[in-house]
Scaffold this active site. Structure first.
Site, PDB file in Angstrom:
ATOM      1  N   ARG A 453       0.812  -1.224   0.000  1.00  0.00           N
ATOM      2  CA  ARG A 453       0.000   0.000   0.000  1.00  0.00           C
ATOM      3  C   ARG A 453       0.844   1.273   0.000  1.00  0.00           C
ATOM      4  O   ARG A 453       0.364   2.328  -0.340  1.00  0.00           O
ATOM      5  CB  ARG A 453      -0.965   0.011   1.185  1.00  0.00           C
ATOM      6  N   CYS A 570      -9.648  -7.509  36.169  1.00  0.00           N
ATOM      7  CA  CYS A 570      -9.979  -8.862  36.652  1.00  0.00           C
ATOM      8  C   CYS A 570     -10.297  -9.804  35.485  1.00  0.00           C
ATOM      9  O   CYS A 570     -10.028 -10.999  35.535  1.00  0.00           O
ATOM     10  CB  CYS A 570     -11.130  -8.819  37.653  1.00  0.00           C
TER      11      CYS A 570
END
Length: 1001
Positions: A453, A570
């Site tokens: 690209r 967590c």
């Protein structure tokens, strides 16, 4: 990709638009492209075709011969053919049958209609795209056959959404967990997974009927088992069929895309004008002459005739028609780039059936670029025999000269940067002879993955700097450009290089990078130095442009992107539910073990050069930050490859077995919450301990990559033989795994809890005693050598497959996913998520750079607010939305005194100028009482602070203590409120110059 690699494309017309399409589809990776053109290279072409060189014009080469080797060089996997035989109304079109897609540029309408009819009539149909650029107007037309099936209309990644409840009813209603929006539409289908209770739903697809943003009906569930808990659903991508008409059928009743809702009638007006332009060419065998009023009136009459034949009537836009007539012979390279990007994406859709196709016309105009130039004389637009004649026909000689003089700073030379440089070269931005300059900077080196690209780079450029390589490639396109390439990362550390005087020497700044913080920093420098900024970005098929002009628009920092959703601590530590969680966990493990700890270790021993002194201070009861962690690392420091393998094996045990055993000890499978519901229910997944098996390739990869990384940070050598299965097996046979004993420590389950800072966690007296003993032992056993006090932090490098970084993250993430029964991700997906890769494709980057370069012309011309356009597009859907930028906000201080983000008040002082003089000067000049003065984080004057009133007599020099070469400082000043007791009022920054003329004192 597979379908593209099997497709052949025929592309006619090697002007600026044709070569743009050729570049993009070859970078994308089709099987074969035939480039067709019959013309010779002319000087004119140098201003629109970035693959034609001066020597091609001199030697009178055919355009297709000049262009094809340079197009082929973009991608060795694409076969590039050429054809230069006539393609006209008499050509036998049967040769087109071997192509899956045919694109015509620079072709008369009669030929386009004939080729389109042929393509439409084939079985299966050949996909046809017509694309034209005449001056300020461009169009794309698509016909992919009577019926065209698309496998994935949007290209969006389907999300896994967790379920709160499913009713046992007719119809059954599904509610999403935590009121998460499902984003579904009635008629779509979802597939269910891991549902407990209503098991019959698992792995089945159900059509949905949307009830609210968080719930939907799925038909009769009354005969199924009652829903218990858990489960998630995923959208099933269903193919969609699109119907197309031929160009002949569409001419009188065109189906158009509306890009600019401030002028909804524009697409049909351009349709009529360009249709009339085709008729003009048929009648006169030429385009209208530049500045010829007679031709303009003839075109206007033809447009009115065409307009009368259209089913949907809109008034003819006479201004647009006259501008089209004047500019039709010319070319605006940025407009060709923008429409070429769109057309190329349609080619890829045509051959892959991925993403929704354009139905069926796209029209764009750049009338805002030429509207303010209409008062110029016709001579200003006439050709002068150089490479800028096509551009001159659109914007005139005066504007061309302004572009040549431009001084531009561009930050970033990646995908968008390469495309911008191409536009600069074609527009003649920053010419040496006009004292112009393009200054570019990028600290990165070229990687192999950039080549598909970042079109200025080739395989032989890999591992070379992007900026210097891009500068050389730009010079090839236009040798007259002055390009100054730097390798700096633009941040506060480079303020001595990119000083305020550097910024004020510029005409404008362009950001072509994906780092938000860097963009915010560049924006703040542009605002403080009153410089325009052109910003843009892409993500896959999506793109945006934002134009920031002093005193007219808001700045980049005036709005904030919504914050990235953070994964709760967590969840990462104990309760992952989707693959993104395990990839992030593995990435965090890499950062902690191989970046953070080695950095902390090295900096500790740079601060405390002697282990004996550290020991004495700790024995004296002194607390040294980080000492506990550092001594632990020192005492466990490996010195041989075998020890690195042992550490890796113990990490495996800890991460993938003991973690699971501990969680199931703390929360057995039958654990229930206070409300009686099960603890282990979706999205919480119970882990299953993994027993180590060296015959499992994933286990082996984890051990070897982890050992290599530990060897890397501890500077331990190893050979290729050491990495063999035989050698690793021999080492592991001697490793003793300690018996597992469950711990009673608390496991965090609160989703709002943040990760604790290990450095700031209190150390118990027992731990302190242990650290002292460990340090004493290290000193006694001569482990405290200069080498022993050094570690080498690694930097995660996603693009080097040989360094083991991605091996570690992929294997660690996959093992954790296996432990929690999560579908693992392959190496490529892991690389994309772990490396935070923003997907980029040539089509979108070309379009975005073209749109930005159009705005650059307006900035150079000093145009008014109403001329500028921001853009958002998604080429997959496809949608293009052009809007006005946000106007600058004026903030009232009081008594009709306003300021905006662009304002900076100035006060000129002298050597004996006191703080009191400064306060009086602000009051007299701006009519408002200053109450507080702050310099950076230092409070110079706050009335309530003790002793601050004495500062009023001190000089500004003494209070600020400027460096010798400092001409001024920007101060934050607050002002007195209208009523006592109210808060002080904010104002603009006040720039204080240390001398009356602003020179260095």
């Amino acid at each position: 990709m597979h379908q593209m690699a099997q497709s052949s494309v025929f592309l006619s017309g090697m002007g600026g638009l044709g070569v743009e399409i050729a570049k993009n589809i070859v970078l994308a990776g089709v099987k074969a492209v035939t480039l067709h053109d019959t013309k010779q290279c002319e000087t004119w072409d140098l201003g629109s075709n970035f693959f034609i060189r001066k020597e091609d014009v001199v030697s009178q080469r055919r355009r297709v011969e000049a262009v094809s080797p340079r197009v082929a060089e973009l991608n060795p996997y694409v076969h590039v053919d050429t054809c230069s035989s006539a393609l006209d109304d008499n050509t036998d079109l049967s040769f087109l049958r071997k192509y899956q897609c045919v694109i015509l540029t620079e072709a008369r309408l009669s030929l386009q209609k004939r080729v389109n009819e042929f393509c439409h009539s084939q079985q299966p149909p050949i996909r046809f795209i017509g694309c034209d650029a005449y001056g300020i107007c461009v169009r794309v037309f698509c016909d992919f056959g009577g019926e065209f099936e698309v496998s994935d209309p949007t290209g969006e990644e389907p999300k896994e959404i967790f379920i709160q409840s499913i009713t046992q009813d007719s119809p059954g209603v599904v509610t999403c967990m935590d009121n998460q929006p499902h984003g579904l539409q009635t008629g779509q289908s979802v597939v269910f997974r891991e549902v407990n209770g209503m098991m019959e739903l698992n792995s089945t697809a159900r059509q949905v009927s949307v009830l609210s943003p968080h719930s939907f009906a799925i038909g009769d569930t009354s005969q199924l088992q009652p829903y218990a808990h858990g489960g998630f659903f995923v959208l099933v991508k269903t193919p969609k069929t699109y119907k197309f008409e031929t160009m002949e059928q569409q001419l009188c009743d065109p189906q158009v895309l509306t890009p600019d809702f401030s002028k909804p009638e524009a697409p049909l007006q351009i349709h009529a004008a360009m249709f009339a332009l085709d008729t003009f060419q048929e009648q006169h065998s030429r385009l209208p002459n530049i500045g010829c009023l007679q031709d303009a009136e003839a075109l206007l009459k033809l447009t009115e005739e065409v307009n009368a034949t259209l089913k949907s009537k809109t008034p003819v836009n006479t201004e647009l028609v006259r501008c089209l007539s004047r500019t039709a012979r010319g070319t605006l390279p940025p407009l060709a780039a923008a429409v070429g990007g769109v057309a190329s994406q349609e080619v890829l859709k045509a051959i892959t059936g991925k993403f929704a196709p354009l139905q069926q016309w796209l029209y764009l105009d750049a009338i805002e670029v030429v509207r303010p130039l209409q008062s110029l004389s016709a001579e200003d637009f006439f050709p002068r025999g150089d490479r800028y004649d096509g551009l001159r026909a659109c914007v005139g000689e005066s504007m061309c000269l302004e572009l040549h003089k431009l001084r531009v700073f561009m930050v970033g030379c990646g995908a968008i940067g390469c495309e911008m440089l191409k536009n600069f070269a074609l527009l003649g931005v920053g010419l040496t002879k006009s004292s112009g300059e393009v200054c570019i900077t990028d600290p990165d080196l070229i990687e192999k993955s950039n080549l598909n690209r970042q079109f200025l780079f080739r395989p032989h450029h890999i591992q070379k700097p992007k900026s210097t390589t891009a500068a050389e490639a730009t010079h090839d396109i236009n040798p007259d450009l002055q390009v100054d390439a730097h390798l700096n990362k633009v941040c506060p550390a480079t303020e001595n290089i990119y000083s305020d005087s550097f910024f004020t020497s510029l005409n404008l700044v362009v950001t072509a990078l994906d780092n938000v913080e860097a963009r915010r920093y560049v924006d703040s420098r542009c605002v403080s130095n009153q410089r325009p900024l052109l910003d843009s970005g892409t993500m896959g098929t999506k793109g945006h442009t934002e134009i920031i002009v002093p005193n007219l628009t808001e700045s980049y920092n005036s709005h904030r992107d919504p914050p990235e959703e953070e994964i709760p601590f967590c969840t990462l530590k104990s309760f992952p539910s989707v693959i993104e969680h395990t990839i992030q966990w593995a990435r965090d493990k890499f950062e902690n073990a191989f970046v953070h700890k080695p950095s902390m270790y090295s900096s500790f021993w740079q601060t405390h050069s002697s282990a004996e002194v550290v020991l004495q201070r700790m024995q004296a009861g002194e607390s040294l930050e980080g000492s506990f962690q550092v001594i632990k690392l020192l005492s466990r420091r490996p010195s041989q490859w075998e020890q690195c393998v042992t550490i890796a094996r113990l990490k495996f045990e800890k991460y993938f077995k003991r973690k699971a055993l501990q969680l199931l000890h703390s929360f057995p499978l039958d654990t229930r919450l206070k409300d009686g519901s099960l603890f282990w229910q979706s999205p919480k997944r119970p882990p299953a301990p993994i027993d180590f098996d060296l015959n499992d390739s994933l286990h082996f990869t984890f051990i070897v990559s982890t050992a290599r990384l530990f060897a890397g940070i501890y500077n331990i050598p190893y050979s290729e033989t050491d990495l063999s299965e035989e050698a690793v097996t021999r080492i592991l046979s001697d490793v003793k795994i300690p018996e597992y004993k469950p711990s009673e420590k608390c496991i965090e389950t609160d989703e709002t809890a943040k990760k604790p800072d290990q450095m700031k966690m209190p150390v118990s007296s027992e731990e302190e005693r242990e650290a002292i003993i460990q340090l004493e032992q290290a000193i006694a056993t001569d482990r405290v050598t200069p080498e022993g006090l050094q570690m080498t932090p690694l930097q995660f490098e996603k693009d080097d497959d040989s360094n083991g970084h991605l091996d570690f993250v992929t294997s660690a993430s996959s093992l954790r996913a296996r432990m929690y029964s999560i579908e693992p991700a392959d190496r490529l997906k892991t690389k994309r998520i772990a490396g935070k890769i923003i997907p980029a494709i040539a089509t979108a980057t070309a379009a975005v750079a073209g749109l930005v370069a159009l705005e650059l012309i307006k900035v150079v011309g000093g145009y008014g607010f109403e001329s500028f356009k921001n853009c958002f597009f998604n080429l997959a859907i496809p949608v293009v939305v052009l809007t006005e930028p946000a106007p600058v906000k004026q903030t009232l201080i009081r008594n009709n005194i306003y300021f905006s983000i662009w304002d900076c008040w100035t006060i000129f002082g002298h050597e004996d100028f006191t703080l009191s003089d400064f306060m009086n000067a602000v009051r007299e000049k701006y009519g408002i009482e200053p109450t507080m003065v702050v310099h950076g984080v230092k409070m110079l004057y706050v009335p309530v602070m003790p002793g601050h009133s004495k500062r009023l007599k001190l000089t500004m020099q003494k209070l600020i203590k400027p460096s010798v070469d400092r001409r001024y400082v920007d101060l934050t000043v607050s002002f007195a409120p209208e009523a006592d007791g109210d808060e002080d009022l904010p104002g603009p920054p006040v720039r204080y110059y240390f001398s009356p003329d602003g020179e260095t004192p």
